[in-house]
Design an enzyme around this catalytic site. Structure first.
Site, PDB file in Angstrom:
ATOM      1  N   GLY A   1      37.462  44.522  48.919  1.00 27.99           N
ATOM      2  CA  GLY A   1      36.676  45.579  48.294  1.00 27.99           C
ATOM      3  C   GLY A   1      35.486  45.014  47.540  1.00 27.99           C
ATOM      4  O   GLY A   1      35.042  45.590  46.539  1.00 27.99           O
TER       5      GLY A   1
ATOM      6  N   SER B   1      45.696  47.749  36.349  1.00 33.13           N
ATOM      7  CA  SER B   1      45.148  48.718  35.410  1.00 33.13           C
ATOM      8  C   SER B   1      46.183  48.970  34.324  1.00 33.13           C
ATOM      9  O   SER B   1      47.387  48.836  34.556  1.00 33.13           O
ATOM     10  CB  SER B   1      44.855  50.025  36.153  1.00 33.13           C
TER      11      SER B   1
ATOM     12  N   VAL C   1      42.731  46.542  54.162  1.00 34.67           N
ATOM     13  CA  VAL C   1      43.963  46.030  53.554  1.00 34.67           C
ATOM     14  C   VAL C   1      45.170  46.897  53.874  1.00 34.67           C
ATOM     15  O   VAL C   1      46.316  46.452  53.699  1.00 34.67           O
ATOM     16  CB  VAL C   1      43.819  45.862  52.027  1.00 34.67           C
TER      17      VAL C   1
ATOM     18  N   LYS D   1      49.953  50.627  40.946  1.00 35.63           N
ATOM     19  CA  LYS D   1      49.579  49.517  40.078  1.00 35.63           C
ATOM     20  C   LYS D   1      50.797  48.943  39.348  1.00 35.63           C
ATOM     21  O   LYS D   1      50.869  47.731  39.116  1.00 35.63           O
ATOM     22  CB  LYS D   1      48.527  49.968  39.064  1.00 35.63           C
TER      23      LYS D   1
ATOM     24  N   ARG E   1      31.182  46.565  46.615  1.00 38.97           N
ATOM     25  CA  ARG E   1      30.607  47.399  45.558  1.00 38.97           C
ATOM     26  C   ARG E   1      31.454  47.291  44.295  1.00 38.97           C
ATOM     27  O   ARG E   1      32.550  46.726  44.293  1.00 38.97           O
ATOM     28  CB  ARG E   1      30.497  48.857  45.995  1.00 38.97           C
TER      29      ARG E   1
ATOM     30  N   ASN F   1      41.260  43.163  45.049  1.00 38.95           N
ATOM     31  CA  ASN F   1      40.505  44.128  44.257  1.00 38.95           C
ATOM     32  C   ASN F   1      40.448  45.520  44.879  1.00 38.95           C
ATOM     33  O   ASN F   1      40.268  46.501  44.158  1.00 38.95           O
ATOM     34  CB  ASN F   1      39.079  43.592  44.063  1.00 38.95           C
TER      35      ASN F   1
ATOM     36  N   TYR G   1      48.365  56.503  41.679  1.00 37.83           N
ATOM     37  CA  TYR G   1      47.624  55.323  41.247  1.00 37.83           C
ATOM     38  C   TYR G   1      48.457  54.438  40.315  1.00 37.83           C
ATOM     39  O   TYR G   1      48.608  53.235  40.544  1.00 37.83           O
ATOM     40  CB  TYR G   1      46.327  55.748  40.552  1.00 37.83           C
TER      41      TYR G   1
END
Length: 219
Positions: free
Chosen positions: A9, A128, A55, A147, A12, A77, A143
């Site tokens: 990733g 995160s 990925v 994580k 950007r 990432n 999410y």
């Protein structure tokens, strides 16, 4: 001898800032991107290289590593963010785990044999505080679940890998990116700082930790 760093990733956002920072440190930087054209454009702007890498697709992981050769530094990432509730979208749940947990697992499996053989490796998992039980597992959709799984994978693998192959997770804070939004209070470069530190740890650096602003965080 120039070391090779693969940043997923990296076309950007925080990934691009990490790739830029490692380029300045004279690594051979390879941007892994699902979009071959986006990865190529980002790499050209940095004087880096690019490889097409989804990925969520283990087959492209194998192909990318075969193409690159040995990887000394891996920065996992790549990420996705969906805002529908967990139970409303099994497809988004699967996609979240595929990109942010299964993908890093398969990449780590692909790069660590060479790291172990050469006696050196650095793995950075972009996590995160939404994935921290200590912070209440925040965030929308799957999410935080993904994580939290990545954090658990980091700690578990630190017990399997030799001491000279270091693996750590980190939280970049709230960063102005397409995912973080314009209201975030950090630049991509600020978000990338801890990742760059972990990617370049000395021999006596930590492994199996979770960090923000270069300081330990509670899981």
């Amino acid at each position: 001898m120039t070391q090779t760093a693969l940043v997923t990733g990296g076309n950007r956002g925080i990934g691009y800032a990490i790739a830029a920072g490692l380029t300045k440190l004279n690594y051979r930087v390879v941007i892994g991107s699902r979009s071959a054209s986006a990865g190529a454009d980002a790499a050209e702007s940095l004087g880096a290289e690019a490889v097409q890498l989804d990925v969520a697709d283990p087959a492209t992981i194998v192909g990318a590593i075969e193409q690159l050769g040995d990887v000394d530094v891996l920065v996992n990432n790549a990420g996705v963010l969906f805002d529908r509730p967990l139970l409303e979208s099994p497809q988004e749940y699967r996609a979240s785990l595929a990109v942010m947990l299964d993908g890093p697992y398969h990449l780590i499996r692909a790069v660590t044999p060479a790291m172990i053989h050469q006696g050196y490796g650095r793995i950075v998992n972009m996590s995160s505080d939404w994935g921290a039980f200590s912070q209440g597992l925040g965030g929308p959709g799957a999410y935080g679940v993904a994580k939290a799984g990545l954090n658990a994978l980091t700690l578990a693998l630190s017990r399997e890998l030799p001491e000279n192959v270091k693996i750590n997770a980190m939280c970049p804070g709230w960063v102005k990116t397409r995912m973080g939004g314009a209201g975030a209070n950090r630049s991509p470069e600020e978000g990338a700082d801890t990742a760059l530190w972990l990617a370049t740890l000395p021999d006596d650096g930590p492994s199996g930790g979770f960090f923000r602003d270069r300081a330990p965080m509670a899981w």
